[in-house]
Scaffold this active site. Structure first.
Site: not given
Ligand code: NI
Length: 144
Positions: A14, A33, A39, A41, A79-80, A128
């Site tokens: 995100h 961020c 980037h 998490h 996810d991903h 996070e």
């Protein structure tokens, strides 16, 4: 009242970037961020159901069923993925952990009664990072 929790995991990318602000303000507020190329998490998600044990099973909720539900409803969607670009329910929202827990709550709340008659969704907790996490107890707890 018993509280039963299941932890699941997903990876997602995100950026925190408010398109109504200047580059300078975004960088001032969000720091790294706001990095325009995103980037990632490693998110840890803890879903808690509260209730009383079913006298026939001794369970408030079957954790295998809860795990499957979380994976089907939440993990597959996130996810991903890139939270800003790939996830319809995050469209036009800031991709913060706060906004994510509200959406995860909404995905799960009405599904929980389909897999247990003895519990309801109590909270959604989302890490996070190992040190930064957000917890949501649903809209009826949001009035201060
Ligand atoms: Ni981030």
């Amino acid at each position: 009242m018993i509280f039963v929790s299941r932890q699941e995991h997903f990876n997602a990318a995100h950026k925190l970037y408010n398109p109504h602000w200047s580059e300078e303000k975004n960088t001032a507020v969000f720091g790294p961020c706001a990095n325009k190329n995103y980037h990632g998490h490693n998110y840890n998600l803890i879903v808690t159901v509260s209730g009383t044990p079913d006298p026939e099973t001794g369970f408030v909720i079957d954790l295998k069923k809860l795990s499957r539900l979380i994976r089907n409803e939440v993990i597959e969607a996130l996810d991903h993925k890139n939270l800003n670009l790939d996830v319809p329910f995050m469209k036009d929202k800031m991709a913060s952990t706060e906004n994510l827990v509200i959406e995860i709550w909404n995905l799960l709340e009405h599904q929980i009664p389909k897999i247990t008659s003895f519990g309801k969704l109590h909270s959604v907790k989302l890490y996070e990072t190992p040190r930064n996490f957000v917890e949501y107890f649903g809209p009826e707890h949001s009035a201060l």
